[in-house]
Write an enzyme that holds these catalytic residues in place. Structure first.
Site, PDB file in Angstrom:
ATOM      1  N   PHE A 150      -1.832  16.238   3.850  1.00  0.00           N
ATOM      2  CA  PHE A 150      -1.472  15.560   3.029  1.00  0.00           C
ATOM      3  C   PHE A 150      -1.027  15.386   1.794  1.00  0.00           C
ATOM      4  O   PHE A 150      -0.331  16.818   1.496  1.00  0.00           O
ATOM      5  CB  PHE A 150      -2.906  16.219   2.802  1.00  0.00           C
ATOM      6  CG  PHE A 150      -3.636  14.973   0.946  1.00  0.00           C
ATOM      7  CD1 PHE A 150      -4.168  13.609   1.250  1.00  0.00           C
ATOM      8  CD2 PHE A 150      -3.759  15.378  -0.369  1.00  0.00           C
ATOM      9  CE1 PHE A 150      -4.899  13.487   0.666  1.00  0.00           C
ATOM     10  CE2 PHE A 150      -3.817  14.267  -1.111  1.00  0.00           C
ATOM     11  CZ  PHE A 150      -4.743  13.647  -0.895  1.00  0.00           C
ATOM     12  N   ARG A 192       1.744  12.509  -9.385  1.00  0.00           N
ATOM     13  CA  ARG A 192       2.160  10.371  -9.043  1.00  0.00           C
ATOM     14  C   ARG A 192       4.134  10.926  -9.391  1.00  0.00           C
ATOM     15  O   ARG A 192       4.519   9.551  -9.353  1.00  0.00           O
ATOM     16  CB  ARG A 192       1.602   9.511 -10.036  1.00  0.00           C
ATOM     17  CG  ARG A 192      -0.787   9.607  -8.881  1.00  0.00           C
ATOM     18  CD  ARG A 192      -1.174   8.114  -9.489  1.00  0.00           C
ATOM     19  NE  ARG A 192      -2.086   8.523  -9.678  1.00  0.00           N
ATOM     20  CZ  ARG A 192      -2.735   7.755  -8.417  1.00  0.00           C
ATOM     21  NH1 ARG A 192      -1.992   7.297  -7.518  1.00  0.00           N
ATOM     22  NH2 ARG A 192      -4.305   7.698  -8.863  1.00  0.00           N
ATOM     23  N   ASP A 235      -4.236   5.689   6.530  1.00  0.00           N
ATOM     24  CA  ASP A 235      -4.109   6.995   6.869  1.00  0.00           C
ATOM     25  C   ASP A 235      -5.921   6.466   8.656  1.00  0.00           C
ATOM     26  O   ASP A 235      -4.874   6.215   9.622  1.00  0.00           O
ATOM     27  CB  ASP A 235      -4.977   8.366   6.111  1.00  0.00           C
ATOM     28  CG  ASP A 235      -5.365   8.913   5.800  1.00  0.00           C
ATOM     29  OD1 ASP A 235      -5.169   9.837   7.109  1.00  0.00           O
ATOM     30  OD2 ASP A 235      -6.719   9.914   5.681  1.00  0.00           O
ATOM     31  N   GLU A 243       0.966  -1.172  -0.445  1.00  0.00           N
ATOM     32  CA  GLU A 243      -0.075   0.016   0.111  1.00  0.00           C
ATOM     33  C   GLU A 243       0.745   1.251  -0.292  1.00  0.00           C
ATOM     34  O   GLU A 243       1.969   1.287   0.250  1.00  0.00           O
ATOM     35  CB  GLU A 243      -0.859  -0.076   1.594  1.00  0.00           C
ATOM     36  CG  GLU A 243      -2.542  -0.377   0.870  1.00  0.00           C
ATOM     37  CD  GLU A 243      -3.058   0.865   0.494  1.00  0.00           C
ATOM     38  OE1 GLU A 243      -2.588   1.459  -0.682  1.00  0.00           O
ATOM     39  OE2 GLU A 243      -4.824   0.369   0.046  1.00  0.00           O
ATOM     40  N   ASP A 244       0.561   2.042  -0.832  1.00  0.00           N
ATOM     41  CA  ASP A 244       1.395   3.710  -0.547  1.00  0.00           C
ATOM     42  C   ASP A 244       0.799   3.913   1.060  1.00  0.00           C
ATOM     43  O   ASP A 244       2.020   4.972   1.217  1.00  0.00           O
ATOM     44  CB  ASP A 244       1.084   4.598  -1.480  1.00  0.00           C
ATOM     45  CG  ASP A 244      -1.010   5.121  -0.872  1.00  0.00           C
ATOM     46  OD1 ASP A 244      -2.233   3.882  -1.105  1.00  0.00           O
ATOM     47  OD2 ASP A 244      -1.370   5.356  -2.232  1.00  0.00           O
TER      48      ASP A 244
HETATM   49  P1  IMP Z   1      -7.499   5.034   5.088  1.00  0.00           P
HETATM   50  O1  IMP Z   1      -9.204   4.270   4.751  1.00  0.00           O
HETATM   51  O2  IMP Z   1      -7.988   6.501   5.342  1.00  0.00           O
HETATM   52  O3  IMP Z   1      -6.818   4.521   5.466  1.00  0.00           O
HETATM   53  O4  IMP Z   1      -6.882   5.741   3.588  1.00  0.00           O
HETATM   54  C1  IMP Z   1      -6.615   4.943   2.423  1.00  0.00           C
HETATM   55  C2  IMP Z   1      -6.052   5.921   1.085  1.00  0.00           C
HETATM   56  O5  IMP Z   1      -6.327   7.106   1.112  1.00  0.00           O
HETATM   57  C3  IMP Z   1      -5.488   5.738   0.560  1.00  0.00           C
HETATM   58  O6  IMP Z   1      -4.660   4.473   0.011  1.00  0.00           O
HETATM   59  C4  IMP Z   1      -4.610   6.990   0.100  1.00  0.00           C
HETATM   60  O7  IMP Z   1      -5.900   6.544  -1.574  1.00  0.00           O
HETATM   61  C5  IMP Z   1      -5.475   8.226   0.480  1.00  0.00           C
HETATM   62  N1  IMP Z   1      -4.693   9.037   0.793  1.00  0.00           N
HETATM   63  C6  IMP Z   1      -4.630   8.652   2.739  1.00  0.00           C
HETATM   64  N2  IMP Z   1      -3.809  10.208   2.767  1.00  0.00           N
HETATM   65  C7  IMP Z   1      -3.300  10.863   2.308  1.00  0.00           C
HETATM   66  C8  IMP Z   1      -2.144  11.414   1.263  1.00  0.00           C
HETATM   67  O8  IMP Z   1      -2.271  12.353   2.295  1.00  0.00           O
HETATM   68  N3  IMP Z   1      -1.963  11.757   0.144  1.00  0.00           N
HETATM   69  C9  IMP Z   1      -1.994  10.862  -1.001  1.00  0.00           C
HETATM   70  N4  IMP Z   1      -3.428   9.728  -0.820  1.00  0.00           N
HETATM   71  C10 IMP Z   1      -4.030   9.927   0.595  1.00  0.00           C
HETATM   72 MG    MG Z   2      -4.822   4.331  -2.390  1.00  0.00          MG
END
Ligand code: IMP
Ligand code: MG
Length: 188
Positions: free
Chosen positions: A156, A169, A106, A102-103
């Site tokens: 962010f 990206r 959050d 995963e990237d």
């Molecule tokens: P989560 O479900 O809140 O953990 O969100 C995860 C997804 O939200 C990641 O795979 C990203 O696609 C997106 N995301 C969350 N924070 C960021 C950020 O700071 N930059 C870019 N994408 C983010």
């Molecule tokens: Mg993502």
């Protein structure tokens, strides 16, 4: 690395060299942990594709790869945690040692749902490698991320695969955009 044209950059959070060093370390660790295993690296599109390409070249094992594309309902900055599978894995993972790449994690809602979906398919093991961890934003308390690149503050960030409205990206470092670039008129 930065030019005058990159006027949308507020601040570089993680330079390319630091990312490359960390990716090498993660690769070495994963290489040790998966000796003799049937490793399948699963990249979550699209954010993880740059990280995954670098990571697997630092894993010295005869691994295989697959990809999944998921979308969380909601806007481009906030995740809703409701996961929709846009593209499923091509191959079965039953009996396979799966490492999800995963990237960024959050709130953790996306990953939680993904782990639930994939664990019903009975992989031999299921672990997670995330480049970035925004730990203070976590809404899923007991979420285990096995390999983490960097813990980052509640900002962010974009670059190195991460986007805002599908842009940025391609930049080889992680950075924060100037606030005005997070406005809807810049999303085109
Ligand atoms: P989560 O479900 O809140 O953990 O969100 C995860 C997804 O939200 C990641 O795979 C990203 O696609 C997106 N995301 C969350 N924070 C960021 C950020 O700071 N930059 C870019 N994408 C983010
Ligand atoms: Mg993502």
């Amino acid at each position: 690395m930065m030019s005058d044209q990159d006027s949308f950059i507020e601040r570089v959070l993680i330079p390319h060299e630091d990312i490359q060093q960390k990716v090498r370390e993660l690769g070495e660790q994963i290489t040790r942990d998966y000796q003799g295993k049937d490793l399948r690296v699963v990249g979550i599109l699209r954010g993880a594709f740059i990280f995954m390409a670098d990571l697997i070249r630092n894993i010295k094992l005869p691994l295989s790869v697959d990809f999944m594309s998921i979308s969380s309902y909601g806007g481009s900055v906030e995740s809703s945690g409701v996961v929709r599978i846009l593209k499923d894995l091509d191959k079965s993972i039953t009996g396979v040692d799966v490492l999800i790449v995963e990237d960024i994690v959050d709130t953790g809602l996306t990953l939680k749902h993904l782990l639930e979906v994939l664990s019903t398919r009975n992989p031999a093991s299921l672990r997670v490698c995330a480049l970035l961890d925004k730990k203070e934003r976590r809404l899923v308390p007991d979420l285990k991320i096995d390999y983490v690149g960097f813990e980052i503050p509640n900002l962010f960030v974009v670059g190195y695969g991460l986007d805002f409205a599908e842009k940025y990206r391609n930049y080889p470092f992680i950075f924060v955009l100037k606030p005005e670039y997070y406005q809807p008129e810049f999303t085109r």
